[in-house]
Design a protein around this motif. Sequence first.
Motif, PDB file in Angstrom:
ATOM      1  N   HIS A  91      52.999  29.560  36.398  1.00  0.00           N
ATOM      2  CA  HIS A  91      53.903  29.729  37.532  1.00  0.00           C
ATOM      3  C   HIS A  91      53.893  28.470  38.391  1.00  0.00           C
ATOM      4  CE1 HIS A  91      50.775  30.361  40.653  1.00  0.00           C
ATOM      5  NE2 HIS A  91      50.090  30.916  39.671  1.00  0.00           N
ATOM      6  N   GLN A  92      54.830  28.384  39.315  1.00  0.00           N
ATOM      7  CA  GLN A  92      55.094  27.137  40.034  1.00  0.00           C
ATOM      8  C   GLN A  92      54.642  27.171  41.489  1.00  0.00           C
ATOM      9  OE1 GLN A  92      56.659  24.478  38.206  1.00  0.00           O
ATOM     10  NE2 GLN A  92      55.984  25.936  36.653  1.00  0.00           N
ATOM     11  N   ASN A  93      53.663  27.972  41.801  1.00  0.00           N
ATOM     12  CA  ASN A  93      53.335  28.225  43.202  1.00  0.00           C
ATOM     13  C   ASN A  93      51.856  28.019  43.504  1.00  0.00           C
ATOM     14  OD1 ASN A  93      56.075  29.572  43.728  1.00  0.00           O
ATOM     15  ND2 ASN A  93      55.234  30.790  42.044  1.00  0.00           N
ATOM     16  N   ILE A  94      51.563  27.946  44.796  1.00  0.00           N
ATOM     17  CA  ILE A  94      50.183  28.048  45.279  1.00  0.00           C
ATOM     18  C   ILE A  94      50.061  29.434  45.889  1.00  0.00           C
ATOM     19  CG2 ILE A  94      48.402  27.043  46.747  1.00  0.00           C
ATOM     20  CD1 ILE A  94      50.170  24.489  46.878  1.00  0.00           C
ATOM     21  N   VAL A  95      49.199  30.257  45.320  1.00  0.00           N
ATOM     22  CA  VAL A  95      49.096  31.661  45.730  1.00  0.00           C
ATOM     23  C   VAL A  95      47.832  31.857  46.556  1.00  0.00           C
ATOM     24  CG1 VAL A  95      49.068  34.056  44.958  1.00  0.00           C
ATOM     25  CG2 VAL A  95      50.324  32.336  43.633  1.00  0.00           C
ATOM     26  N   TYR A  96      47.988  32.558  47.667  1.00  0.00           N
ATOM     27  CA  TYR A  96      46.870  32.850  48.556  1.00  0.00           C
ATOM     28  C   TYR A  96      46.661  34.374  48.605  1.00  0.00           C
ATOM     29  CZ  TYR A  96      47.500  28.046  50.207  1.00  0.00           C
ATOM     30  OH  TYR A  96      47.609  26.679  50.291  1.00  0.00           O
ATOM     31  N   GLY A  97      45.506  34.819  48.143  1.00  0.00           N
ATOM     32  CA  GLY A  97      45.108  36.217  48.318  1.00  0.00           C
ATOM     33  C   GLY A  97      44.283  36.307  49.583  1.00  0.00           C
ATOM     34  N   VAL A  98      44.738  37.102  50.545  1.00  0.00           N
ATOM     35  CA  VAL A  98      44.148  37.067  51.887  1.00  0.00           C
ATOM     36  C   VAL A  98      43.676  38.456  52.310  1.00  0.00           C
ATOM     37  CG1 VAL A  98      44.560  36.453  54.304  1.00  0.00           C
ATOM     38  CG2 VAL A  98      45.720  35.175  52.483  1.00  0.00           C
ATOM     39  N   GLY A  99      42.476  38.499  52.872  1.00  0.00           N
ATOM     40  CA  GLY A  99      41.968  39.696  53.541  1.00  0.00           C
ATOM     41  C   GLY A  99      41.917  39.400  55.024  1.00  0.00           C
ATOM     42  N   THR A 100      42.858  39.931  55.782  1.00  0.00           N
ATOM     43  CA  THR A 100      42.937  39.615  57.207  1.00  0.00           C
ATOM     44  C   THR A 100      42.015  40.513  58.027  1.00  0.00           C
ATOM     45  OG1 THR A 100      44.755  41.145  57.680  1.00  0.00           O
ATOM     46  CG2 THR A 100      45.347  38.934  56.934  1.00  0.00           C
ATOM     47  N   ALA A 126      47.859  33.003  58.710  1.00  0.00           N
ATOM     48  CA  ALA A 126      49.173  32.444  58.388  1.00  0.00           C
ATOM     49  C   ALA A 126      49.350  31.064  59.004  1.00  0.00           C
ATOM     50  CB  ALA A 126      50.278  33.390  58.861  1.00  0.00           C
ATOM     51  N   GLN A 127      48.830  30.855  60.209  1.00  0.00           N
ATOM     52  CA  GLN A 127      48.896  29.520  60.819  1.00  0.00           C
ATOM     53  C   GLN A 127      48.115  28.514  59.987  1.00  0.00           C
ATOM     54  OE1 GLN A 127      50.812  28.574  63.091  1.00  0.00           O
ATOM     55  NE2 GLN A 127      51.262  30.231  64.503  1.00  0.00           N
ATOM     56  N   MET A 128      47.033  28.972  59.379  1.00  0.00           N
ATOM     57  CA  MET A 128      46.210  28.085  58.559  1.00  0.00           C
ATOM     58  C   MET A 128      46.894  27.761  57.226  1.00  0.00           C
ATOM     59  SD  MET A 128      42.205  28.746  57.667  1.00  0.00           S
ATOM     60  CE  MET A 128      41.234  27.627  56.678  1.00  0.00           C
ATOM     61  N   ILE A 129      47.539  28.769  56.616  1.00  0.00           N
ATOM     62  CA  ILE A 129      48.162  28.596  55.304  1.00  0.00           C
ATOM     63  C   ILE A 129      49.533  27.948  55.397  1.00  0.00           C
ATOM     64  CG2 ILE A 129      49.130  29.876  53.340  1.00  0.00           C
ATOM     65  CD1 ILE A 129      46.904  32.009  53.895  1.00  0.00           C
ATOM     66  N   LYS A 130      50.327  28.338  56.403  1.00  0.00           N
ATOM     67  CA  LYS A 130      51.737  27.947  56.531  1.00  0.00           C
ATOM     68  C   LYS A 130      52.523  28.354  55.270  1.00  0.00           C
ATOM     69  CE  LYS A 130      51.018  24.106  59.769  1.00  0.00           C
ATOM     70  NZ  LYS A 130      49.602  24.401  60.034  1.00  0.00           N
ATOM     71  N   PRO A 131      52.590  29.645  54.998  1.00  0.00           N
ATOM     72  CA  PRO A 131      53.233  30.105  53.752  1.00  0.00           C
ATOM     73  C   PRO A 131      54.745  29.905  53.770  1.00  0.00           C
ATOM     74  CG  PRO A 131      52.731  31.979  55.155  1.00  0.00           C
ATOM     75  CD  PRO A 131      52.117  30.775  55.819  1.00  0.00           C
ATOM     76  N   GLY A 146      53.980  23.164  44.789  1.00  0.00           N
ATOM     77  CA  GLY A 146      54.846  24.329  44.760  1.00  0.00           C
ATOM     78  C   GLY A 146      54.827  25.106  46.063  1.00  0.00           C
ATOM     79  N   PRO A 147      55.701  26.115  46.176  1.00  0.00           N
ATOM     80  CA  PRO A 147      55.736  26.957  47.370  1.00  0.00           C
ATOM     81  C   PRO A 147      54.414  27.692  47.582  1.00  0.00           C
ATOM     82  CG  PRO A 147      57.676  27.305  45.999  1.00  0.00           C
ATOM     83  CD  PRO A 147      56.732  26.484  45.193  1.00  0.00           C
ATOM     84  N   LYS A 148      54.097  27.943  48.844  1.00  0.00           N
ATOM     85  CA  LYS A 148      52.892  28.691  49.201  1.00  0.00           C
ATOM     86  C   LYS A 148      53.254  30.160  49.363  1.00  0.00           C
ATOM     87  CE  LYS A 148      50.834  24.806  51.731  1.00  0.00           C
ATOM     88  NZ  LYS A 148      50.333  24.375  53.064  1.00  0.00           N
ATOM     89  N   ILE A 149      52.606  31.006  48.565  1.00  0.00           N
ATOM     90  CA  ILE A 149      52.893  32.442  48.559  1.00  0.00           C
ATOM     91  C   ILE A 149      51.658  33.188  49.066  1.00  0.00           C
ATOM     92  CG2 ILE A 149      53.749  34.380  47.218  1.00  0.00           C
ATOM     93  CD1 ILE A 149      55.554  31.837  47.169  1.00  0.00           C
ATOM     94  N   MET A 150      51.821  33.939  50.121  1.00  0.00           N
ATOM     95  CA  MET A 150      50.709  34.657  50.770  1.00  0.00           C
ATOM     96  C   MET A 150      50.803  36.148  50.457  1.00  0.00           C
ATOM     97  SD  MET A 150      49.842  34.565  54.852  1.00  0.00           S
ATOM     98  CE  MET A 150      48.434  35.413  55.587  1.00  0.00           C
ATOM     99  N   VAL A 151      49.717  36.696  49.927  1.00  0.00           N
ATOM    100  CA  VAL A 151      49.624  38.140  49.663  1.00  0.00           C
ATOM    101  C   VAL A 151      48.474  38.664  50.515  1.00  0.00           C
ATOM    102  CG1 VAL A 151      49.329  39.946  47.920  1.00  0.00           C
ATOM    103  CG2 VAL A 151      50.440  37.775  47.297  1.00  0.00           C
ATOM    104  N   ARG A 184      58.387  34.416  39.071  1.00  0.00           N
ATOM    105  CA  ARG A 184      59.801  34.039  39.129  1.00  0.00           C
ATOM    106  C   ARG A 184      60.109  33.101  40.300  1.00  0.00           C
ATOM    107  NH1 ARG A 184      59.169  38.375  36.268  1.00  0.00           N
ATOM    108  NH2 ARG A 184      60.796  39.183  34.860  1.00  0.00           N
ATOM    109  N   LEU A 185      59.109  32.835  41.124  1.00  0.00           N
ATOM    110  CA  LEU A 185      59.324  31.980  42.290  1.00  0.00           C
ATOM    111  C   LEU A 185      59.067  30.513  41.949  1.00  0.00           C
ATOM    112  CD1 LEU A 185      57.653  34.110  45.113  1.00  0.00           C
ATOM    113  CD2 LEU A 185      60.092  33.619  44.864  1.00  0.00           C
ATOM    114  N   ASP A 186      59.882  29.649  42.490  1.00  0.00           N
ATOM    115  CA  ASP A 186      59.686  28.205  42.449  1.00  0.00           C
ATOM    116  C   ASP A 186      60.409  27.632  43.664  1.00  0.00           C
ATOM    117  OD1 ASP A 186      62.435  28.149  41.796  1.00  0.00           O
ATOM    118  OD2 ASP A 186      62.011  28.004  39.655  1.00  0.00           O
ATOM    119  N   SER A 187      60.404  26.338  43.801  1.00  0.00           N
ATOM    120  CA  SER A 187      60.979  25.721  45.009  1.00  0.00           C
ATOM    121  C   SER A 187      62.447  26.081  45.195  1.00  0.00           C
ATOM    122  CB  SER A 187      60.810  24.204  44.960  1.00  0.00           C
ATOM    123  OG  SER A 187      59.435  23.857  44.985  1.00  0.00           O
TER     124      SER A 187
END
Length: 361
Positions: free
Chosen positions: A202-211, A225-230, A60-65, A349-352
Amino acid sequence: MTQLDDSLKMLKELTDARGIAGNEREPREVMKKYISPYADEVVTDGLGSLIAKKTGKADGPKIMVAGHLDEVGFMVTSIDDRGFVRFQTVGGWWPQVMLAQRVTIVTRKGDVTGIIGSKPPHILPADVRKKSVELKDMFIDIGAASKDEAVEFGVRPGDQIVPYFEFTVMKNEKMLLAKAWDNRIGCAIAIDVLKELKDADHQNIVYGVGTVQEEVGLRGAKTSAQMIKPDIAFGVDVGIAGDTPGISEREALGKMGDGPQIILYDASMVSHKGLRDLVTDTADELGIPYQFDSLAGGGTDSGAIHVTHNGVPALSITIATRYIHSHAAMLHRDDYENAVKLIAEVIKRLDSETVKKITFD
């Protein structure tokens, strides 16, 4: 004293942690403690940003928070012969809010308490007394009698200096006062979004990030973000509260308690229209309050994330906060909780297909 529930305990630990840019270990460990139960894996990038991954659908899509771990503070630059500490700011400070404030110098030997001082106004000429004291004329008094004693305390150039303030629930218990809301509230939102999605379909890969190092140039946002490629990104941060005396709506629209702020524009990015519409449509459907704002200056991690990889549809969602970039700031608990709910519901609500539609909207 107000009894702290689990959510408030997390917020207290996050904000009490000491971590200016380049020194984010303490808040990173707190965030890791709280986000790990809701993640499949937790890693760090080379600069120290924390990345917690939770897979809903493997392809699924990569979602970065992303919220940032660092807070504004100071750094020791030198110690004079009488034991007074000279320092520089790390992140943006208004000198008027610095004088006579208590700070903690974090050394290898332990914490050293100090107070920011300057010449007393009583001995200044009348015309000088009316002006703000400049940073170059300030020092930190740690009670040392000499440079040797300050060094014996463990203080040395490069040590981080952190504002001292204890997390406080106000008499109106919706109002929360703490140091480092900028941006431990974003880290808390990232944690709670993963918590909300733990058992969700849900249809995604979710990343919770502390920058890391946001306050000095959005640096950890770039590397993580370069590492995740969201495929989609949300930068969660504090925003300006325009609800104190003397501020007009032309200067700042945000009001505490009126919902998370959807940032239309700031100095680092123009918000992505397709993503912005999905977020506001979701909020309207579910009755989640929100407010719009735009800023001529400043920016969030979204500003760095959206220009990484092949370009990332991104949106900044912020919490209206009073007195940011000072020793203590105030925000409204409902805004925090509604931001979590809104972002989690959008991700459901997100998917490809939806991401593809958003990208070209």
